[in-house]
Design a protein around this motif. Structure first.
Motif, PDB file in Angstrom:
ATOM      1  N   SER A   1       0.833  -1.204   0.000  1.00 19.08           N
ATOM      2  CA  SER A   1       0.000   0.000   0.000  1.00 19.08           C
ATOM      3  C   SER A   1       0.864   1.249   0.000  1.00 19.08           C
ATOM      4  O   SER A   1       0.551   2.231  -0.676  1.00 19.08           O
ATOM      5  CB  SER A   1      -0.918   0.016   1.227  1.00 19.08           C
ATOM      6  N   GLY A   2       1.938   1.223   0.780  1.00 17.18           N
ATOM      7  CA  GLY A   2       2.842   2.364   0.807  1.00 17.18           C
ATOM      8  C   GLY A   2       3.370   2.690  -0.572  1.00 17.18           C
ATOM      9  O   GLY A   2       3.482   3.863  -0.961  1.00 17.18           O
ATOM     10  N   PHE A   3       3.686   1.649  -1.346  1.00 19.78           N
ATOM     11  CA  PHE A   3       4.184   1.861  -2.709  1.00 19.78           C
ATOM     12  C   PHE A   3       3.081   2.399  -3.614  1.00 19.78           C
ATOM     13  O   PHE A   3       3.255   3.411  -4.305  1.00 19.78           O
ATOM     14  CB  PHE A   3       4.737   0.550  -3.282  1.00 19.78           C
ATOM     15  N   TYR A   4       1.931   1.711  -3.638  1.00 23.20           N
ATOM     16  CA  TYR A   4       0.859   2.092  -4.555  1.00 23.20           C
ATOM     17  C   TYR A   4       0.314   3.492  -4.261  1.00 23.20           C
ATOM     18  O   TYR A   4       0.021   4.263  -5.181  1.00 23.20           O
ATOM     19  CB  TYR A   4      -0.281   1.074  -4.486  1.00 23.20           C
ATOM     20  N   ILE A   5       0.144   3.821  -2.977  1.00 20.63           N
ATOM     21  CA  ILE A   5      -0.387   5.138  -2.637  1.00 20.63           C
ATOM     22  C   ILE A   5       0.624   6.228  -2.976  1.00 20.63           C
ATOM     23  O   ILE A   5       0.254   7.314  -3.456  1.00 20.63           O
ATOM     24  CB  ILE A   5      -0.771   5.190  -1.144  1.00 20.63           C
ATOM     25  N   SER A   6       1.909   5.961  -2.762  1.00 22.11           N
ATOM     26  CA  SER A   6       2.938   6.919  -3.164  1.00 22.11           C
ATOM     27  C   SER A   6       2.913   7.124  -4.675  1.00 22.11           C
ATOM     28  O   SER A   6       3.017   8.266  -5.164  1.00 22.11           O
ATOM     29  CB  SER A   6       4.328   6.423  -2.725  1.00 22.11           C
TER      30      SER A   6
ATOM     31  N   TYR B   1       6.169  -0.368   7.845  1.00 22.45           N
ATOM     32  CA  TYR B   1       5.858  -1.158   6.645  1.00 22.45           C
ATOM     33  C   TYR B   1       5.386  -0.249   5.514  1.00 22.45           C
ATOM     34  O   TYR B   1       5.825  -0.397   4.362  1.00 22.45           O
ATOM     35  CB  TYR B   1       4.814  -2.220   6.979  1.00 22.45           C
ATOM     36  N   PHE B   2       4.489   0.691   5.819  1.00 24.25           N
ATOM     37  CA  PHE B   2       4.104   1.678   4.800  1.00 24.25           C
ATOM     38  C   PHE B   2       5.343   2.446   4.338  1.00 24.25           C
ATOM     39  O   PHE B   2       5.488   2.742   3.147  1.00 24.25           O
ATOM     40  CB  PHE B   2       3.081   2.658   5.374  1.00 24.25           C
ATOM     41  N   GLY B   3       6.224   2.772   5.292  1.00 20.02           N
ATOM     42  CA  GLY B   3       7.431   3.521   4.957  1.00 20.02           C
ATOM     43  C   GLY B   3       8.339   2.772   4.002  1.00 20.02           C
ATOM     44  O   GLY B   3       8.935   3.371   3.102  1.00 20.02           O
ATOM     45  N   LEU B   4       8.454   1.458   4.181  1.00 20.18           N
ATOM     46  CA  LEU B   4       9.270   0.671   3.258  1.00 20.18           C
ATOM     47  C   LEU B   4       8.660   0.672   1.855  1.00 20.18           C
ATOM     48  O   LEU B   4       9.382   0.659   0.850  1.00 20.18           O
ATOM     49  CB  LEU B   4       9.410  -0.761   3.778  1.00 20.18           C
ATOM     50  N   GLY B   5       7.340   0.680   1.782  1.00 19.07           N
ATOM     51  CA  GLY B   5       6.697   0.805   0.476  1.00 19.07           C
ATOM     52  C   GLY B   5       6.980   2.148  -0.154  1.00 19.07           C
ATOM     53  O   GLY B   5       7.221   2.254  -1.368  1.00 19.07           O
ATOM     54  N   MET B   6       6.967   3.204   0.652  1.00 18.16           N
ATOM     55  CA  MET B   6       7.312   4.534   0.159  1.00 18.16           C
ATOM     56  C   MET B   6       8.753   4.576  -0.326  1.00 18.16           C
ATOM     57  O   MET B   6       9.061   5.211  -1.347  1.00 18.16           O
ATOM     58  CB  MET B   6       7.074   5.558   1.262  1.00 18.16           C
TER      59      MET B   6
ATOM     60  N   ALA C   1      12.396  -4.956  -4.419  1.00 16.13           N
ATOM     61  CA  ALA C   1      11.946  -5.612  -5.654  1.00 16.13           C
ATOM     62  C   ALA C   1      10.703  -4.966  -6.257  1.00 16.13           C
ATOM     63  O   ALA C   1      10.413  -5.166  -7.446  1.00 16.13           O
ATOM     64  CB  ALA C   1      11.673  -7.095  -5.382  1.00 16.13           C
ATOM     65  N   ILE C   2       9.964  -4.202  -5.454  1.00 13.92           N
ATOM     66  CA  ILE C   2       8.683  -3.661  -5.922  1.00 13.92           C
ATOM     67  C   ILE C   2       8.788  -2.877  -7.235  1.00 13.92           C
ATOM     68  O   ILE C   2       7.969  -3.067  -8.135  1.00 13.92           O
ATOM     69  CB  ILE C   2       8.022  -2.805  -4.816  1.00 13.92           C
ATOM     70  N   PRO C   3       9.767  -1.978  -7.399  1.00 21.43           N
ATOM     71  CA  PRO C   3       9.820  -1.238  -8.666  1.00 21.43           C
ATOM     72  C   PRO C   3       9.901  -2.145  -9.889  1.00 21.43           C
ATOM     73  O   PRO C   3       9.197  -1.938 -10.878  1.00 21.43           O
ATOM     74  CB  PRO C   3      11.094  -0.388  -8.519  1.00 21.43           C
TER      75      PRO C   3
END
Length: 344
Positions: free
Chosen positions: A45-50, A214-219, A265-267
């Protein structure tokens, strides 16, 4: 990344309703603990919302559109999950209990069950002798606050919603993102190394201060992707490496490597799967599976007069119901939303 999200949702289902048939019992070990899966959902979520707030909703004037979009994404499936509870009698029973609570907790329970906002607070409260007291779920043997949550997995949606509310004021700025992540890292380090006895008295793993890592790691994963695209990665190393290293040290269990690996790995995973329609459909199934599995399990138990819902039957029932929700509720709502708000 849809397959990963689907795997995480099934992990939660399997954790709550493990396979008991001897020939299939080994399957349970192929999935994650539910709390780890939920933390990974927070990270994604942190990644997608960012990504959304820095691309689709860049201007602060679009914050209201962002909030409406998140509401339309979460609430319809949640409402359906509550409708499944009506035949079982649970909705009526919990509503009756709630109306007998002290005023403050009664209004909190009504509001949080209707909106999902605040449901997570009920895992920290109880009613003893007519008084509302602080009482931790899973620690206090007399805890009863969580019994007032109609659909228990919605506690994590309350955490998600709190992140959505704050996100427009955090994720558009790299500096603010790092400051807020640093605050969560400090909170986790304090619990892990300075005062570890806290975990025996408090569910610090469910406190916002400790969940935001966890949100921060997504960011961080989003910022990593932007640095790679703009060819500024060497320059960004000076803040990315310390942030990842401190996050890894601060993470409260033995799965820190898993969270950090997913963030790194998310990107790449996003770029590889963003145009894949099958992967998107699998990802879309994850939320309905997550929010519907407990109500459908109760419905099966009620309808068939069983003590426990059979895991295999439950899996197929939840998957079918989730597919129907995606195809006939969520996608039409998305099409309306994209046309009405002219979202690109």
């Amino acid at each position: 990344m849809g397959l990963i999200r689907l795997y995480l949702a099934i992990s939660v289902l399997i954790f709550h309703y493990p396979l008991t048939t001897e020939s299939l019992r080994f399957v349970n070990s192929l999935f994650l603990d539910s709390q780890i899966a939920i933390n990974m959902f927070f990270l994604m979520s942190g990644f997608y919302i960012s990504l959304g707030l820095n691309n689709r909703y860049r201007d602060p004037s679009q914050n209201s559109t962002f909030y409406i979009g998140r509401l339309l994404r979460l609430w319809p499936a949640y409402l359906i999950s509550l409708l499944f509870l009506i035949p079982t009698g649970k909705l009526q029973a919990v509503a009756h209990w709630i109306l007998e609570l002290p005023a403050a907790l009664k209004y909190l329970a009504i509001f949080s069950n209707a909106t999902m906002i605040g449901n997570d607070l009920l895992v920290h409260l109880s009613v003893i002798d007519g008084r509302t007291i602080f009482s931790e779920y899973g620690i206090d043997p007399h805890h009863n606050g969580s019994s007032y949550i109609l659909n228990f997995p919605s506690w994590s949606l309350s955490v998600e919603v709190m992140f959505y509310i704050l996100a427009p004021f955090i994720v558009r700025s790299l500096r603010t993102s790092l400051i807020v992540l640093s605050m969560s890292i400090i909170a986790c380090l304090y619990v892990k190394f300075i005062n570890p006895d806290l975990v025996t008295r408090f569910r610090v793993d469910l406190f916002y201060s400790n969940l935001f890592i966890y949100f921060g790691l997504g960011m961080l994963g989003y910022r990593l992707s932007q640095c790679a695209k703009s060819r500024t990665l060497p320059e960004a190393i000076k803040y990315l490496v310390p942030a990842y290293l401190l996050s890894f040290i601060a993470l409260p269990n033995n799965y820190g490597w898993l969270y950090v690996t997913l963030s790194l790995a998310i990107p790449t995973l996003f770029e590889l799967t963003k145009s894949n329609k099958f992967d998107k459909f699998f990802g879309d199934l994850s939320y309905p599976i997550y929010i519907l599995h407990m109500p459908i399990a109760l419905l099966i138990v009620w309808a068939l007069d069983l003590q426990y819902a059979p895991a295999v039957s439950l899996f197929f029932a939840v998957t079918l119901a989730s597919a129907m929700v995606v195809l006939f509720i969520e996608r039409p709502i998305d099409r309306f939303r994209y046309r009405f708000f002219k979202i690109q």
